[in-house]
Scaffold this motif. Structure first.
Motif, PDB file in Angstrom:
ATOM      1  N   VAL A 190       0.874  -1.171   0.000  1.00 23.11           N
ATOM      2  CA  VAL A 190       0.000   0.000   0.000  1.00 23.11           C
ATOM      3  C   VAL A 190       0.907   1.215   0.000  1.00 23.11           C
ATOM      4  O   VAL A 190       1.938   1.228   0.663  1.00 23.11           O
ATOM      5  CB  VAL A 190      -0.889  -0.004   1.263  1.00 23.11           C
ATOM      6  CG1 VAL A 190      -1.669   1.304   1.358  1.00 23.11           C
ATOM      7  CG2 VAL A 190      -1.829  -1.191   1.228  1.00 23.11           C
ATOM      8  N   GLN A 198      -8.127   0.249  -4.942  1.00 22.39           N
ATOM      9  CA  GLN A 198      -8.387   1.341  -4.019  1.00 22.39           C
ATOM     10  C   GLN A 198      -9.745   1.017  -3.436  1.00 22.39           C
ATOM     11  O   GLN A 198     -10.634   0.618  -4.178  1.00 22.39           O
ATOM     12  CB  GLN A 198      -8.462   2.668  -4.796  1.00 22.39           C
ATOM     13  CG  GLN A 198      -7.366   3.626  -4.418  1.00 22.39           C
ATOM     14  CD  GLN A 198      -7.263   4.802  -5.363  1.00 22.39           C
ATOM     15  OE1 GLN A 198      -7.693   4.747  -6.492  1.00 22.39           O
ATOM     16  NE2 GLN A 198      -6.678   5.876  -4.870  1.00 22.39           N
ATOM     17  N   ILE A 226      -8.150  -0.592   1.922  1.00 23.10           N
ATOM     18  CA  ILE A 226      -6.984   0.275   1.817  1.00 23.10           C
ATOM     19  C   ILE A 226      -7.277   1.589   2.545  1.00 23.10           C
ATOM     20  O   ILE A 226      -8.368   2.146   2.400  1.00 23.10           O
ATOM     21  CB  ILE A 226      -6.705   0.590   0.323  1.00 23.10           C
ATOM     22  CG1 ILE A 226      -6.596  -0.704  -0.484  1.00 23.10           C
ATOM     23  CG2 ILE A 226      -5.475   1.454   0.149  1.00 23.10           C
ATOM     24  CD1 ILE A 226      -5.407  -1.562  -0.160  1.00 23.10           C
ATOM     25  N   GLY A 231      -3.485   0.384  -3.330  1.00 25.75           N
ATOM     26  CA  GLY A 231      -2.842  -0.906  -3.186  1.00 25.75           C
ATOM     27  C   GLY A 231      -2.342  -1.373  -4.527  1.00 25.75           C
ATOM     28  O   GLY A 231      -3.021  -1.219  -5.541  1.00 25.75           O
ATOM     29  N   ARG A 291       2.054  -5.821   2.278  1.00 23.53           N
ATOM     30  CA  ARG A 291       0.811  -6.439   2.758  1.00 23.53           C
ATOM     31  C   ARG A 291       0.998  -7.945   2.800  1.00 23.53           C
ATOM     32  O   ARG A 291       1.672  -8.514   1.990  1.00 23.53           O
ATOM     33  CB  ARG A 291      -0.360  -6.125   1.827  1.00 23.53           C
ATOM     34  CG  ARG A 291      -0.641  -4.656   1.723  1.00 23.53           C
ATOM     35  CD  ARG A 291      -1.740  -4.360   0.738  1.00 23.53           C
ATOM     36  NE  ARG A 291      -3.049  -4.637   1.278  1.00 23.53           N
ATOM     37  CZ  ARG A 291      -3.993  -5.307   0.611  1.00 23.53           C
ATOM     38  NH1 ARG A 291      -3.729  -5.804  -0.574  1.00 23.53           N
ATOM     39  NH2 ARG A 291      -5.171  -5.489   1.138  1.00 23.53           N
TER      40      ARG A 291
END
Lengths: 690, 337
Positions: A609, A641, A645, A651, A690
Motif C-alpha cells: 500500500v 483502491q 486500503i 494498493g 501487505r
C-alpha cells in the motif's frame, strides 16, 4: 451536341441503322450518350471532347462517319456572287487589334423579308434543341449547327454610321444583350461596336439594339475568327454561355468561316428573298496548313500494330488529310484547317488507331524493370493501420477541408498559419485542416447519435499549415506567402463510450479512459520497434507523448466546453494525435533477434500500500534501477483502491521477474535482491507491505 | 483381501463410468480419504511384519494402476465432451475473442489495386496534396485559359499564388519524372479535390489511383495488356474490357476504358444505363509535350499512363449506391469491411 440521322444523310450515304451508327461513333471517340427516335428522324446526343471543335457540326460528324464507313462526303460548293457596282452599299470595317480578331467579314444583304421560318427549318432546329426566332436568325443558327461556324446578323440600318469597329470595350461601357440582360463591360472584353457604342459581345452574343426583327429590311451578316482566350475570359466574366462562345473558345477556322458566310447568304437569299449588296473583308490572313512527316513504322511502333502503309494512307485521307508526297517509308501529311488539334506525328498515330479500331489492337505485356530506389522503402502507414485494426480500431476517412466553425467548436483558434481556400463552394470547404482531431470528434459525435455504445476510430491523413517565411517568422495574414505549405502525415485516434465484451465470467462493461488509449499507443510503439517513449502529464494540455526526448503528439480527455459544443453528454472522449513524420526516424522494424533464455526465470510479487499521490512510474523506476541486471521486468499486475486500503492510499501488486543468462538463480540470491528492493521502496516511498 | 479381485472390480466400474461425474464418484470411492486404497493402506500395520512389505508394494501398484486408468478414462471422456448434447459448454454460446477493427473500404481497394500492380513490378509512390499550378496543369500539357481545363475545376489557395489542391494524381508523374530517369513503373494512390456540391455521386474530395510506365519501346498494346490483367484481377476473370478513343491533354492516343457490366454481364440493365458497359478508367500514351517538360527525349522514351477513381471502383465492387457513405464513417458501414 445533337445531330440527326436525316441531316447527316444529306452529307453522305449511310447504309447502317441509327443504332449501329451510334455504336460506330462511340468506338471512334464520339461518345453517343443517347439515341432517340423523333418522328421520322433520329436524334443522337454526342459528347464532344474539347480538342475536336470540328465535330461540333453536322458536317464534322458526317466526315467522321465517312472515314469509318468508307462513304464519300457530298460537299457543297458555294460561289461568291457577282454584285453590280451600283448595288454595292458602303460599309466601313476596322479591326483595332489583329491579335484579338484575325478575320472579319461582313456581307450586306438588302431587301430581306423577315418572317417565320419554313416548317422544315423550324423542325430541324427544334430537334437540336434550338428555339425558332425568325427566318434570318434561324438561318444563322442552321449554318452554325451544319458547318460549325457561328454567325451573327445585325440590322444594318440600326448600326450608327454603317460602321463596324472590332475593339476592346472601354471601362464602364454598357450594353443590353439579346437575352435582355444589361451587361457591364471592361477592357478585357472584345466587342463589335458601331460608330458610337458596343453592339455585340464578340463571339458570344449580339445586342438588343441591332437585333434582327420583323421590321428589319437590310442586314449585315458577320462571320469572323475571334481570339479563343478572349471569348473564354468574357464568357467567364459575364457568366454568359452560348453555342457561339462554345465553338469560338474551342477554335474555329478560316475556311469554314468563309464557307459559312456564303452558305448563309445563299439561304437568306432563297428563303427571305434578300439580295447580296456588298461584301467587306478588310484582310484575310494567309494560312499555310501544317505539314507533318509521318513514318508508317512509327505509327506501328507506338501502337504495337502491323498496319500496312497503304491502310494508314487510306485512313488519313478519309479524314480529310492531304497526303502530299509519299515514299515507301515516309508520308508527308498536310493538315486541313479544321484540324488545328493535329500538330505532331503522335496525333496522326491516334487518328490511325481510332479509325483502325482500338479493339483491333492486340494486348501485349511489356517487360517491366522495377526500380528499387523508388518507393522501395516499406511504408509505415500500412503497418500502423494493421496494428490499430488488430487492436480493434476502425479506420475512418474524413474530409481534409473543414469549415472554420468546426475548428472553433473544437477549441482550436484559427490563426495566420491556417491554409485557406480561395474559391470554396460552401462553408465546409473553407480551410485545409491543421489537425485531424475536429473531424474525428465530429465523426465520433455522429456515431454516438446513431446509438453506438462504443466508438473507437482512427484516421491517418495529411494536416496542413503555412511554412515559415524566409525570415523564419510566420508570414503576416493577407500577404502573399513566399514559403511553402507544410503538409505532414498525422495519426489521430478517438475513443468514447462503454466497451462491453463477454467473458467466462459474463459480460464486462469497461468505460474507456486515457489508459486504454495509452495501451493502444504502447502496443503500436512496441510493434514499430520504438523503444524510447514516454507519456508526460501536462495539466490542462493533456498528456504529451514523448519519443526519443521529443514531443511527437498529445493525448487528451476532451473538456466539457467542447463536449457541450458537440452535444456529447455524460461521456468521456479520449483523443490522441501523433505527427507520423516525427516518429518515422525512430521506427525500427528490422530489429535483430535476441536469443531465447537458457535458464529459468523466477517471479516474485510485491504487494503493498502506498500514498495515492506517488506515481507508479517513479516506483517502477526505483524497482528496475535497484534490480538490474537480474531483474528482467517489473509490471503492475494488480491495482486497487477501496475498503481494505486506508483513505488516500492505493494498493498495488508488482510482479518481478528475475533471470540470469548464465546460470539458474538460487533462492538465496533472489530473496536477497527482492528483499533489498522491498526495503528500498519502504525507505523511499514509505510503502507498507501487505 | 484379494488385490486381483479388487482390480477386476475397479476395471469393471471404470468401464461403466460414462460421465465426468461418474468418474469423480469412482475417484472418491477408491482414492478418497475414506476410499478403498486408504482402507487397504490403513490395514497394513495390522499385518504380520513379513507380509507388510509385499502387501504394501501391491497396494502401491494398485494405486498407480488405478491412477493411470482414471487418467485414461478422463481423457477419453474429455474427448467425448465436444459432442453436442454431451458437453458442459453450450457451443451455441458466442466465442470469446478480442474484437477486430476494420480498415476503411477505400484503403482496402487501394491495397488490392496496389498489390496487383506490385506483382507486375510497379512501385507505389505518393505525392503532396498541395501542388503547384505547373505540376497540376502546364507540366501535363494543360495550357492556361484553355477549354481542356474545364474538366478540372480546382481549389486554389488564398494568398498563395500558383498553388492549389491537386485535382488529380497526375502531378506525381511530373514530380517523379523530374527526379528519376526511366525505366519507371509507378502507381500513385491519393486524395484529390474538385469544387463540387455534395450529392449521392459527387464530392469535393475523393481518391484516385494513377499509374504510369516509361521506358524504351512502350506501346499502346502494352497498355491494353496491363490494364486487361489488372481489371480481370480486381473484378473477375470473365469480364470484358473495351477501349474507346477519348481526349486527355496529357496522353495521345487517349482512351476511356469500359468493363462489361458486373450486374447484367453486358446485356444492359439500370446499373449500366442499358449500355452493358461501365466506364472505369482513363488511359493513354504519355504525350510527348509532357516528356519535353521533364527533359525526357520523346524520340527515345515512350510510356503510358492511366488513372481511375477509387470510390467508383469500391461502389461497383461492394454495391454501394451513395458516395457520401465513404466519408460519413458510420460504424455500421465501416464494420462491414
Amino acid at each position: 451536341m445533337k445531330v440527326t440521322y436525316n441531316w447527316l444523310k444529306e452529307f453522305l450515304n449511310i447504309k447502317i441503322s441509327p443504332k449501329e451508327l451510334a455504336e460506330k461513333l462511340t468506338m471512334a471517340g464520339l461518345e453517343v450518350v443517347s439515341l432517340e427516335e423523333a418522328g421520322r428522324d433520329f436524334v443522337f446526343e454526342i459528347e464532344i471532347t474539347s480538342n475536336r471543335p470540328d465535330w461540333l457540326s453536322i458536317l464534322g460528324v458526317a466526315r467522321e462517319i465517312g472515314a469509318v464507313t468508307g462513304e464519300k462526303l457530298k460537299a457543297a460548293v458555294f460561289k461568291e456572287p457577282k454584285i453590280k457596282a451600283k448595288e454595292i452599299n458602303p460599309v466601313k470595317i476596322s479591326i483595332l487589334d489583329k491579335k484579338d480578331c484575325s478575320f472579319y467579314s461582313a456581307r450586306l444583304i438588302c431587301g430581306v423579308k423577315v418572317g417565320p421560318s419554313p416548317l422544315w427549318l423550324k423542325e430541324r432546329l427544334e430537334l437540336l434543341g434550338c428555339r425558332s426566332v425568325n427566318n434570318i436568325v434561324d438561318i444563322t443558327n442552321y449554318i452554325l449547327f451544319e458547318l460549325g461556324h457561328p454567325l451573327h446578323a445585325f440590322d444594318l440600318d440600326l448600326l450608327a454610321g454603317k460602321e463596324i469597329v472590332v475593339r476592346r470595350a472601354k471601362a464602364g461601357e454598357k450594353m443590353v444583350t439579346l437575352d435582355n440582360q444589361p451587361r457591364l463591360l471592361g477592357n478585357d472584353i472584345l466587342i463589335i461596336a458601331d460608330k458610337d457604342r458596343p453592339q455585340a459581345i464578340a463571339g458570344i452574343m449580339g445586342g438588343k439594339d441591332t437585333e434582327v426583327t420583323f421590321k428589319t429590311r437590310n442586314i449585315l451578316l458577320e462571320s469572323a475568327v475571334f481570339n479563343p482566350v478572349l471569348v473564354r475570359r468574357a464568357r467567364q466574366r459575364l457568366g454568359l454561355q452560348s453555342e457561339s462562345a462554345y465553338r469560338f473558345e474551342r477554335g474555329v477556322n478560316l475556311e469554314t468561316a468563309k464557307a459559312a458566310s456564303l452558305a448563309a447568304q445563299e439561304l437568306i437569299c432563297n428563303l427571305a428573298s434578300g439580295k447580296p449588296c456588298g461584301y467587306k473583308c478588310p484582310s484575310s490572313p494567309k494560312i499555310s496548313g501544317a505539314m507533318i512527316n509521318l513514318e508508317p513504322a512509327y505509327v506501328n511502333r507506338m501502337l504495337g500494330t502491323d498496319i500496312p502503309a497503304l491502310k494508314i494512307k487510306k485512313i488519313l485521307s478519309g479524314l480529310g488529310f492531304d497526303l502530299k508526297m509519299q515514299s515507301k517509308n515516309r508520308l508527308v501529311v498536310g493538315v486541313p484547317g479544321f484540324r488545328q488539334d493535329v500538330k505532331l506525328p503522335i496525333d496522326l498515330a491516334e487518328e490511325v488507331a481510332r479509325i483502325y479500331g482500338y479493339s483491333e489492337i492486340a494486348q501485349t505485356l511489356p517487360a517491366i524493370k522495377p526500380n528499387v530506389n523508388i518507393g522501395g522503402k516499406r511504408d509505415i502507414v500500412p503497418q500502423i493501420k494493421n496494428v490499430l485494426v488488430g487492436l480493434g480500431l476502425h479506420e475512418a476517412i474524413t474530409y481534409s477541408l473543414v469549415d472554420r466553425d468546426l475548428l472553433k467548436k473544437s477549441g482550436i483558434k484559427p490563426d495566420a498559419q491556417s491554409v485557406e481556400i480561395l474559391n470554396p463552394l460552401s462553408k465546409e470547404q473553407e480551410v485545409l485542416r491543421p489537425t485531424l482531431l475536429p473531424s474525428l470528434i465530429r465523426c465520433l459525435a455522429y456515431n454516438l447519435d446513431q446509438q453506438q455504445e462504443y466508438v473507437n476510430i482512427f484516421e491517418i491523413a495529411n494536416v496542413f499549415s503555412y511554412g515559415k517565411g524566409a525570415s523564419g517568422n510566420p508570414v503576416s495574414q493577407g500577404a502573399i506567402r513566399p514559403g511553402s505549405v507544410d503538409e505532414s502525415l498525422s495519426l489521430s485516434i478517438a475513443l468514447c463510450g462503454m466497451h462491453s465484451f463477454l467473458t467466462r465470467q459474463g459480460l464486462i462493461r469497461d468505460e474507456v479512459t486515457i489508459l486504454h488509449l495509452k495501451g493502444i499507443l504502447e502496443g503500436l510503439f512496441n510493434k514499430l520497434g520504438i523503444r524510447d517513449y514516454d507519456f508526460r502529464a501536462q495539466g490542462e494540455r493533456g498528456v504529451s507523448i514523448i519519443v526519443n526526448q521529443q514531443e511527437i503528439g498529445i493525448m487528451l480527455n476532451l473538456n466539457k466546453k467542447v463536449l457541450d459544443a458537440f452535444d456529447i453528454k455524460n461521456k468521456q472522449v479520449i483523443l490522441a494525435e501523433i505527427n507520423l513524420g516525427k516518429i518515422s526516424a525512430f521506427v525500427n522494424i528490422d530489429n535483430k533477434f535476441s536469443g531465447l533464455p537458457k535458464y529459468p526465470a523466477i517471479t516474485r510479487d510485491i504487494s503493498f500500500v502506498v500514498k495515492g499521490d506517488i506515481s507508479i512510474k517513479d516506483l517502477l523506476t526505483v524497482i528496475t534501477g535497484k534490480g538490474l541486471p537480474l531483474l528482467r521486468s517489473a509490471e503492475v499486475v494488480d491495482y486497487y483502491q477501496g475498503k481494505q486500503i486506508p483513505e488516500g492510499c492505493k494498493g498495488l501488486t508488482v510482479s518481478c521477474v528475475y533471470r540470469a543468462d548464465d546460470r539458474t538463480l538460487t533462492e538465496e540470491e533472489i530473496s536477497l535482491l527482492h528483499n533489498s528492493i522491498c526495503s528500498l521502496l519502504e525507505e523511499r516511498f514509505s510503502i507498507k507491505l501487505r | 483381501m484379494d488385490i486381483n479381485l479388487i482390480q477386476a472390480q475397479i476395471e469393471a466400474d471404470l468401464s461403466n463410468a460414462n460421465s465426468p461425474q461418474a468418474l469423480e464418484e469412482l475417484r472418491i470411492k477408491y482414492l478418497g480419504r475414506k476410499g478403498l486404497i486408504a482402507e487397504l493402506t490403513g490395514s497394513i500395520p495390522a499385518l504380520a511384519a513379513e507380509q507388510r512389505g509385499s502387501f504394501g508394494k501391491e497396494v502401491n501398484a494398485l494405486k498407480n494402476r488405478l491412477l493411470n486408468l482414471l487418467n485414461e478414462k478422463e481423457k477419453s471422456l474429455a474427448g467425448d465432451s465436444l459432442k453436442p448434447g454431451n458437453a458442459d459448454v453450450d457451443i451455441g454460446m458466442p466465442g470469446i475473442a478480442p474484437e477486430l477493427g476494420t480498415v476503411h473500404p477505400i484503403t482496402r481497394i487501394i491495397g488490392e489495386i496496389s498489390t496487383v500492380f506490385n506483382h507486375m513490378g510497379f512501385c507505389v509512390l505518393e505525392g503532396p496534396e498541395v501542388e503547384t499550378e505547373h505540376n497540376n496543369f502546364t507540366g501535363l500539357n494543360i495550357p492556361l485559359e484553355h477549354p481542356s481545363r474545364d474538366a478540372f475545376d480546382t481549389f486554389y489557395l488564398k494568398n498563395y499564388t500558383n498553388f492549389l489542391l491537386r485535382s488529380h494524381t497526375s502531378p506525381v508523374q511530373v514530380r517523379t519524372m523530374k527526379k528519376h530517369k526511366p525505366p519507371l513503373a509507378i502507381v500513385v494512390p491519393g486524395r484529390v479535390y474538385r469544387p463540387d456540391a455534395v450529392d449521392a455521386s459527387h464530392l469535393f474530395m475523393f481518391h484516385q489511383i494513377e499509374g504510369f510506365l516509361v521506358d524504351e519501346n512502350v506501346r499502346f498494346s502494352d497498355l491494353k495488356g496491363i490494364l486487361s490483367f489488372f481489371l480481370k484481377s480486381v473484378f473477375s476473370s470473365d469480364i470484358k474490357m473495351r477501349f474507346r478513343p477519348h481526349f486527355f491533354p496529357f496522353t495521345e492516343p487517349s482512351a476511356e476504358v469500359d468493363i462489361s457490366c458486373l450486374i447484367c454481364k453486358g446485356k444492359g440493365c439500370s446499373a449500366c444505363g442499358r449500355k452493358g458497359w461501365l466506364e472505369i478508367l482513363g488511359a493513354g500514351m504519355i504525350h510527348p509535350n509532357v516528356f519535353k517538360q521533364v527533359d525526357y527525349d520523346p524520340k527515345k522514351y515512350t510510356g503510358f499512363a492511366f488513372g481511375m477513381g477509387i470510390e467508383r471502383i469500391a461502389m461497383l465492387k461492394y454495391g454501394i449506391n451513395d458516395i457520401r457513405l465513404f466519408f460519413e464513417n458510420d460504424l455500421r458501414f465501416l464494420k462491414q469491411f
